[in-house]
Design an enzyme around this catalytic site. Structure first.
Site, PDB file in Angstrom:
ATOM      1  N   ILE A 130       6.539   7.615   9.186  1.00 21.45           N
ATOM      2  CA  ILE A 130       6.940   6.465  10.001  1.00 21.45           C
ATOM      3  C   ILE A 130       5.734   6.214  10.900  1.00 21.45           C
ATOM      4  O   ILE A 130       5.523   6.929  11.872  1.00 21.45           O
ATOM      5  CB  ILE A 130       8.221   6.746  10.811  1.00 21.45           C
ATOM      6  CG1 ILE A 130       9.380   7.031   9.860  1.00 21.45           C
ATOM      7  CG2 ILE A 130       8.530   5.558  11.725  1.00 21.45           C
ATOM      8  CD1 ILE A 130      10.658   7.473  10.559  1.00 21.45           C
ATOM      9  N   PRO A 131       4.908   5.222  10.549  1.00 19.69           N
ATOM     10  CA  PRO A 131       3.563   5.102  11.115  1.00 19.69           C
ATOM     11  C   PRO A 131       3.511   4.533  12.546  1.00 19.69           C
ATOM     12  O   PRO A 131       3.006   3.430  12.776  1.00 19.69           O
ATOM     13  CB  PRO A 131       2.863   4.187  10.117  1.00 19.69           C
ATOM     14  CG  PRO A 131       3.964   3.322   9.589  1.00 19.69           C
ATOM     15  CD  PRO A 131       5.177   4.211   9.532  1.00 19.69           C
ATOM     16  N   CYS A 132       3.969   5.309  13.496  1.00 20.05           N
ATOM     17  CA  CYS A 132       3.978   4.857  14.892  1.00 20.05           C
ATOM     18  C   CYS A 132       2.568   4.669  15.440  1.00 20.05           C
ATOM     19  O   CYS A 132       2.390   4.019  16.472  1.00 20.05           O
ATOM     20  CB  CYS A 132       4.794   5.798  15.769  1.00 20.05           C
ATOM     21  SG  CYS A 132       4.297   7.514  15.672  1.00 20.05           S
ATOM     22  N   HIS A 133       1.563   5.188  14.742  1.00 22.43           N
ATOM     23  CA  HIS A 133       0.185   4.956  15.168  1.00 22.43           C
ATOM     24  C   HIS A 133      -0.192   3.481  15.070  1.00 22.43           C
ATOM     25  O   HIS A 133      -1.149   3.044  15.688  1.00 22.43           O
ATOM     26  CB  HIS A 133      -0.796   5.821  14.348  1.00 22.43           C
ATOM     27  CG  HIS A 133      -0.708   5.608  12.874  1.00 22.43           C
ATOM     28  ND1 HIS A 133       0.196   6.290  12.076  1.00 22.43           N
ATOM     29  CD2 HIS A 133      -1.399   4.790  12.047  1.00 22.43           C
ATOM     30  CE1 HIS A 133       0.050   5.902  10.817  1.00 22.43           C
ATOM     31  NE2 HIS A 133      -0.902   4.987  10.781  1.00 22.43           N
ATOM     32  N   ARG A 134       0.572   2.696  14.339  1.00 18.08           N
ATOM     33  CA  ARG A 134       0.301   1.269  14.194  1.00 18.08           C
ATOM     34  C   ARG A 134       0.805   0.452  15.386  1.00 18.08           C
ATOM     35  O   ARG A 134       0.663  -0.765  15.405  1.00 18.08           O
ATOM     36  CB  ARG A 134       0.922   0.743  12.904  1.00 18.08           C
ATOM     37  CG  ARG A 134       0.315   1.370  11.660  1.00 18.08           C
ATOM     38  CD  ARG A 134       0.986   0.907  10.399  1.00 18.08           C
ATOM     39  NE  ARG A 134       0.468   1.650   9.252  1.00 18.08           N
ATOM     40  CZ  ARG A 134       1.076   1.708   8.074  1.00 18.08           C
ATOM     41  NH1 ARG A 134       2.217   1.065   7.881  1.00 18.08           N
ATOM     42  NH2 ARG A 134       0.552   2.423   7.096  1.00 18.08           N
TER      43      ARG A 134
END
Length: 173
Positions: A125-129
């Site tokens: 779940i790419p929360c870095h985006r």
């Protein structure tokens, strides 16, 4: 908690170009993925699910378009799950601000940021985006600009094609 006790929480510790990722499994599912400080040593997968996760994490590091297919445990509040679903829909190479996500979800930026920080499955779940309106923002509940967590966020964004952070990927390897 002693380091040995912390290490025993994970069924694998994967050493990746972005840093160390702890993999915790329960009942045939991924219970948690966790960015670990650099002093942790790699740990070979202890079960089949951890082995699958380690393999998929490595594949992602080789190819930012890799699509994860992991058995993730259902966690989080309904609001967190809505935020995580919105995050998962952000295309690779793109970023959204906390405010943009909040507007989309009918919420406020702080609540979106807290849900990002509560993400049990970073990378997948790419929360870095998700970034602040004025810059990088925090990551995994840290805003230390020189800390390993924001270094991981910079690496991930560069890996996925964000030209704004591309120079940092080469300096972190």
């Amino acid at each position: 908690m002693k380091i040995q006790q912390e290490v025993s929480l994970f069924q694998a510790i994967v050493d990746l170009p972005l840093g160390k990722v702890g993999v915790r499994t329960e009942a045939g599912q991924i219970a948690e993925l966790c960015y670990l400080p650099p002093h942790f040593d790699a740990k070979a997968p202890q079960d089949a699910v951890a082995e699958i996760a380690a393999h998929q994490l490595q594949r992602y590091c080789e190819n930012p378009d890799y699509v994860f297919d992991l058995p993730l445990r259902t966690v989080g509040t309904p609001f967190q799950q809505r935020v995580w679903a919105a995050i998962a829909s952000i295309p690779r190479g793109s970023m959204r601000t906390y405010g943009e996500l909040a507007s989309h979800l009918g919420s406020v930026p702080r609540a979106v940021g807290q849900a990002c920080g509560a993400n049990w499955f970073p990378v997948v779940i790419p929360c870095h985006r998700v970034t602040a309106a004025t810059g990088l923002g925090g990551f995994s509940r840290s805003d230390d600009p020189n800390g390993y967590l924001l270094g991981i966020k910079r690496w991930l964004l560069a890996h996925e094609g964000s030209s704004e952070y591309a120079w940092q990927q080469t300096t972190l390897l």
